[in-house]
Design a protein around this motif. Structure first.
Motif, PDB file in Angstrom:
ATOM      1  N   GLY A  86       0.820  -1.215   0.000  1.00 23.14           N
ATOM      2  CA  GLY A  86       0.000   0.000   0.000  1.00 23.14           C
ATOM      3  C   GLY A  86       0.852   1.263   0.000  1.00 23.14           C
ATOM      4  N   VAL A  87       1.930   1.237   0.786  1.00 25.93           N
ATOM      5  CA  VAL A  87       2.812   2.403   0.863  1.00 25.93           C
ATOM      6  C   VAL A  87       3.479   2.655  -0.490  1.00 25.93           C
ATOM      7  CG1 VAL A  87       4.978   3.265   1.843  1.00 25.93           C
ATOM      8  CG2 VAL A  87       3.245   2.283   3.338  1.00 25.93           C
ATOM      9  N   LEU A 137       2.377   1.873  -3.409  1.00 31.21           N
ATOM     10  CA  LEU A 137       1.383   2.431  -4.330  1.00 31.21           C
ATOM     11  C   LEU A 137       1.158   3.907  -4.040  1.00 31.21           C
ATOM     12  CD1 LEU A 137      -1.203  -0.500  -4.337  1.00 31.21           C
ATOM     13  CD2 LEU A 137       0.343   0.123  -6.177  1.00 31.21           C
ATOM     14  N   GLY A 138       1.111   4.245  -2.739  1.00 28.77           N
ATOM     15  CA  GLY A 138       0.943   5.650  -2.356  1.00 28.77           C
ATOM     16  C   GLY A 138       2.099   6.499  -2.865  1.00 28.77           C
ATOM     17  N   VAL A 162      -4.013   2.377  -9.404  1.00 28.85           N
ATOM     18  CA  VAL A 162      -3.155   2.490  -8.224  1.00 28.85           C
ATOM     19  C   VAL A 162      -3.938   3.055  -7.039  1.00 28.85           C
ATOM     20  CG1 VAL A 162      -1.198   3.760  -7.264  1.00 28.85           C
ATOM     21  CG2 VAL A 162      -0.944   2.583  -9.425  1.00 28.85           C
ATOM     22  N   PHE A 163      -4.710   4.128  -7.250  1.00 26.07           N
ATOM     23  CA  PHE A 163      -5.413   4.656  -6.066  1.00 26.07           C
ATOM     24  C   PHE A 163      -6.529   3.725  -5.610  1.00 26.07           C
ATOM     25  CE2 PHE A 163      -7.981   7.489  -9.072  1.00 26.07           C
ATOM     26  CZ  PHE A 163      -9.226   6.981  -8.744  1.00 26.07           C
ATOM     27  N   HIS A 167      -4.590   0.897  -3.699  1.00 28.12           N
ATOM     28  CA  HIS A 167      -4.081   1.523  -2.473  1.00 28.12           C
ATOM     29  C   HIS A 167      -5.203   1.636  -1.434  1.00 28.12           C
ATOM     30  CE1 HIS A 167      -1.921   4.512   0.054  1.00 28.12           C
ATOM     31  NE2 HIS A 167      -3.058   5.181   0.080  1.00 28.12           N
ATOM     32  N   MET A 207      -5.380  -0.504   2.028  1.00 28.93           N
ATOM     33  CA  MET A 207      -5.206   0.253   3.263  1.00 28.93           C
ATOM     34  C   MET A 207      -6.466   0.212   4.129  1.00 28.93           C
ATOM     35  SD  MET A 207      -2.180   1.143   3.477  1.00 28.93           S
ATOM     36  CE  MET A 207      -0.748   2.076   3.007  1.00 28.93           C
ATOM     37  N   TRP A 267     -11.831   2.849  -3.922  1.00 29.28           N
ATOM     38  CA  TRP A 267     -12.215   1.813  -2.944  1.00 29.28           C
ATOM     39  C   TRP A 267     -13.693   1.858  -2.612  1.00 29.28           C
ATOM     40  CZ3 TRP A 267     -14.018   2.241   2.213  1.00 29.28           C
ATOM     41  CH2 TRP A 267     -14.131   3.539   2.698  1.00 29.28           C
ATOM     42  N   HIS A 269      -6.632  11.228   5.740  1.00 31.85           N
ATOM     43  CA  HIS A 269      -5.291  10.707   6.029  1.00 31.85           C
ATOM     44  C   HIS A 269      -4.804  11.176   7.393  1.00 31.85           C
ATOM     45  CE1 HIS A 269      -5.206   9.362   1.816  1.00 31.85           C
ATOM     46  NE2 HIS A 269      -4.326   8.492   2.257  1.00 31.85           N
ATOM     47  N   SER A 326       6.352  12.883   1.002  1.00 34.21           N
ATOM     48  CA  SER A 326       6.159  11.425   0.946  1.00 34.21           C
ATOM     49  C   SER A 326       7.502  10.706   0.996  1.00 34.21           C
ATOM     50  CB  SER A 326       5.365  11.038  -0.308  1.00 34.21           C
ATOM     51  OG  SER A 326       6.172  11.126  -1.474  1.00 34.21           O
TER      52      SER A 326
END
Lengths: 312, 538
Positions: B50-51, B53-54, B77-78, B81, B85, B147, B395, B475
């Motif tokens: 997940g990280v 992908l972020g 990807v999002f 992710h 997550m 998601w 987040h 990031s």
């Protein structure tokens, strides 16, 4: 408010006031509580304060810090409601525009039959947008007007506003709607009422796109919106149709009515390839895969597309 | 039935293998502590995916236009992710790892009420995770719906969505069974004399969470089944073309997914409520108020889902009712913050890594919570809904809140779990680097949202560029901090110096058993007397 976008509609004052009050109270609490915490960490550090004093709680404090936040959140709720509730009902005499959202563009239809991809609106007049979606859920967002409403297939929905400042503002789709979601944006052009009336009455002049970006940038956006890149690449690789890379001004071998011939990819050629794509087929590709875009792209649009192709 | 060999009370759970060898002594173990570590390791793997992908998303957004991937890939990807997550990390996170490990010990029990069901929950978790991974690796295209799987896009997209939806459905069962297990354990297996009001706060939050898991998760299960049926058979529940209603989908989805936020955050609050008293060496301030606010959040949290849908199309009455209820649910969270900070007052604060995480948790949680007020209020939500502001807000709550609490918890209970201590200097360095990176990564998104940048945008207008650069740089800093933290913990689990039974002078029951604890935790069942309690320092 300075940190939000431009203030250009009747909803700005209510919304920005709610922002100011909520953010003001929030910052007060955030800074106050953080400083208190840091002070405690410093003052009651083990080195300075080796023995903790056992305090299990205080009913008075619990009541105080339940009641005060309750009052404050009710104040915030009120201002949130006050800045919002008149968004729900448009005035009777609003100027109506039909919005058609589809993957991935908005089309605006006026009552006299004008169709545009930029939203043209008169200043100081209530405008009501009737929202229709052809496929999935979209959302129409004009930050400078402080309005946003989802466009839901199968639902009759509306939004309204009174533009109060001339200018050109962004208009975005904010509900994720698939591949080109981030290219589903356009512009709102607010004009003085007389100028708008002239524009509106003149149905012969097909000005549908406000000029705000470079022609090449508009061209790229138009091509993305209409889906050119599903079949044509810009990097030289071959998909269903030929690539656009280095195309402009080059000689092409095409098949016209069964005969091979050489033709220069100039303005005329590109326009013809869009309006009548099956007349000349580039050698090595198949006929009949592309439909004419006569009704979907104006000559203005094609001029912008050509500008973009020149950059490749 | 054969007579079982008695389980030794002097062998730690890490050494005792039971009747299996090697890996089987783990994946067939019904010991709640081994299951906790199974969850920890499997989550760690998914978390790193997940990280990455972020990080890929942030790198893509460092400049307008294409940087490293196409729009199609960005959307995938999002989506992945988010699915990883949410469904595999933050929802199960603290309950499955720390709840499993500590709940029985903290209430003086030998294990959870249904140890086999507990192991089954982990099997289901792994199955769900594999299904989601399968949707990425096989079929035509990785899911690209986000998601949230919003209708009708979720049955219009040509990508391989069904395994992902089915995976989320399966993961739900893992969650339901864990919740059920914990509720029964707490009701039936508390140590003699441990009345409800003497139970530590972390188990209390697990109790609140357990009920949400049990009652809310089935709703999303049913919803996901309906989406699958819609996709396969076109049953027309959500598809407007067949007479269905896409708004109905959003209601059903958020009836679960809003309470799910409280599934995530309540145990995080519980862990913080343990760490702060221990490092202040002081009884927690306002025990009853913290318990009451936990239950209030769990209860009111069911009735605020509509605030995800203020622009979707609801009656005005529904809109302001949901707004009002949303403001009410903010109050119990505020009460917790006041009580945590008051616990520090007159304490004797020992500055150790878990305390740093807890204090920074309070800071980022306040930012997350206060920005939630902007989203609960109608006028302001209409403006920032579905912009980068929302991304920053959640987040700060689920990564700032749950993530910081998770890291605080692992540094707090690490000596108990592994019997070894980590390098404290390195742990503090990891924390501060991570903290700075975190703020640089997410704070610019508040600004972007307030300037009107929509979320889930692969490309953006040039005016949004500067803040996006800062966010991407953040990031990298945060990822660097994460690497320091993980290397330190992994190395220390094997090679760190041996830890005492009670390195922090904690007063809850887990600090009365050896580190690492023996298989059945207690040689003798602990008994709470009249004057005993979880935070009695004198």
């Amino acid at each position: 408010m300075y940190i939000l976008s431009t203030q250009a509609s009747n909803f700005v004052s209510g919304v920005d006031k709610a922002f100011l009050i909520i953010l003001g109270i929030s910052f007060l609490f955030l800074i106050g509580l953080t400083l208190t915490m840091l002070y405690f960490i410093y003052k009651y550090n083990r080195k300075k304060h080796p023995q903790a004093t056992q305090i299990k709680g205080s009913t008075t404090l619990e009541i105080v810090w339940t009641v005060i936040p309750t009052i404050l959140v009710m104040v915030m709720f009120y201002y949130g409601w006050a800045g919002w509730h008149f968004m729900k009902k448009a005035p009777e005499d609003s100027f109506n525009i039909k919005v058609i959202a589809r993957m991935w563009n908005f089309t605006f239809e006026y009552e006299n039959g004008k169709r545009t991809d930029t939203l043209f609106v008169p200043k100081n007049k209530a405008v009501k947008l009737n929202l229709n979606s052809m496929d999935v859920v979209h959302s129409l967002y004009i930050p400078s007007f402080r309005v946003k409403e989802d466009v839901v297939p199968g639902k009759e929905k509306m939004m309204w506003f009174i533009p109060q400042k001339e200018g050109i503002y962004e208009l975005f789709c904010t509900e994720y709607c698939g591949l080109q979601h981030s290219y589903m944006y356009n512009w709102v052009k607010v004009m003085p009422e007389d100028q708008f009336d002239n524009w509106y009455a003149d149905t012969t002049r097909q000005e549908t796109t406000a000029v705000i970006e470079s022609p090449a940038a508009s061209g790229k956006r138009i091509m993305k919106n209409i889906g050119c890149f599903a079949c044509h690449t810009v990097d030289g690789s071959k998909l269903v149709g030929p690539s656009f890379k280095g195309l402009y001004g080059e000689m092409q071998t095409v098949v016209t009515g069964g005969q091979e011939r050489q033709v220069e990819a100039d303005d005329e050629y590109i326009k013809k390839s869009i309006y009548d794509p099956n007349a000349d087929i580039v050698k090595g590709f198949n006929k009949g895969l592309m439909l004419p875009y006569t009704n979907q792209l104006s000559e203005d649009n094609i001029r912008q597309i050509i500008e973009y192709l020149k950059t490749l | 039935m054969q007579a079982a060999t008695p389980i030794p009370t002097d062998v730690s759970y890490l050494e005792y293998k039971g009747k299996y060898k090697g890996i089987f002594s783990w994946i067939f173990s019904t010991d709640h502590k081994r299951i906790a570590l199974l969850y920890l390791y499997s989550m760690m793997v998914m978390f790193l995916v997940g990280v990455l992908l972020g990080l890929a998303m942030k790198l893509e957004l460092i400049a307008p236009g294409k940087t490293i991937m196409e729009a199609k890939d960005y959307n995938a990807v999002f989506t992945v992710h988010g699915v990883i997550m949410i469904f595999m990390i933050v929802v199960p996170g603290l309950p499955a790892v720390f709840g499993n490990f500590l709940l029985p010990i903290m209430i003086g029990a030998k294990d959870v009420a249904f140890p086999k069901l507990n192991l089954l929950s982990w099997y289901i978790y792994v199955l769900g995770a594999l299904l989601v991974i399968a949707s990425v690796l096989f079929g035509n295209g990785t899911p690209d719906t986000g998601w949230t799987f919003y209708a009708p896009y979720s049955f219009k997209t040509g990508t391989n969505l069904l395994p992902a939806i089915f995976g989320a459905f399966v993961l739900g069962f893992s969650s339901i069974l864990t919740g059920l297990n914990f509720i029964v354990t707490i009701h039936r297996m508390r140590a003699p004399g441990m009345t409800w009001t003497k139970m530590p706060l972390f188990p209390w939050t697990l109790y609140g969470t357990g009920w949400i898991q049990l009652l809310a998760t089935p709703v999303v299960g049913i919803t996901l089944v309906l989406v699958s049926l819609e996709r396969i058979f076109g049953i027309g529940v959500f598809d407007p073309a067949l007479g269905g209603d896409p708004i109905l989908y959003q209601h059903l989805f958020w009836i679960y997914s809003h309470p799910a936020v409280y599934i995530m955050i309540l145990p995080a609050m519980g862990a913080i409520s343990e760490i702060i008293p221990t490092f202040a060496q002081k009884h927690v301030f306002g025990y009853r108020a913290i318990v009451a606010s936990t239950l209030a959040i769990a209860f009111v949290g069911y009735f605020v889902w509509g605030h995800h849908m203020f622009t979707a199309g609801m009656s005005g009455t529904a809109q302001y009712t949901f707004s009002l209820l949303t403001f009410l649910v903010a109050i119990p969270s505020a009460i917790k913050v006041f009580n945590w900070i008051s616990t520090m007052h007159q304490g004797s604060i020992r500055l150790e890594t878990p305390f740093y995480w807890a204090a920074s948790f309070i800071f980022v949680f306040m930012i997350g919570g206060l920005s939630g007020l902007v989203l609960g209020s109608l006028a302001t939500d209409v403006y920032v809904h579905d912009t980068a502001f929302v991304v920053a807000h959640f987040h700060f709550i689920v990564f700032g809140g749950v993530g910081f609490a998770f890291f605080g918890a692992i540094h707090y209970w690490f000596p108990k779990m592994f019997g070894r201590m980590y390098d404290k200097g390195l742990a503090n360095t990891g924390w501060i680097v991570f903290f700075i990176g975190f703020l640089a990564l997410y704070a610019p998104m508040f600004y972007l949202g307030m300037k009107g940048m929509p979320r889930r945008y692969y490309d953006y207008l040039p005016e949004f560029h500067a803040a996006n650069i800062l966010s991407t740089l953040g990031s990298w800093v945060m990822a660097f901090g994460l690497v320091i933290i993980l290397i330190n913990l992994f190395r220390s689990a094997k090679h760190g110096p041996k830890a005492d039974k009670n390195p922090w002078n904690g007063k809850t029951l887990e600090w009365t058993v050896p580190s690492p604890p023996p298989v059945e935790n207690f040689a003798e069942t602990p008994v709470y007397g009249e004057k005993d309690g979880p935070y009695e320092y004198q």
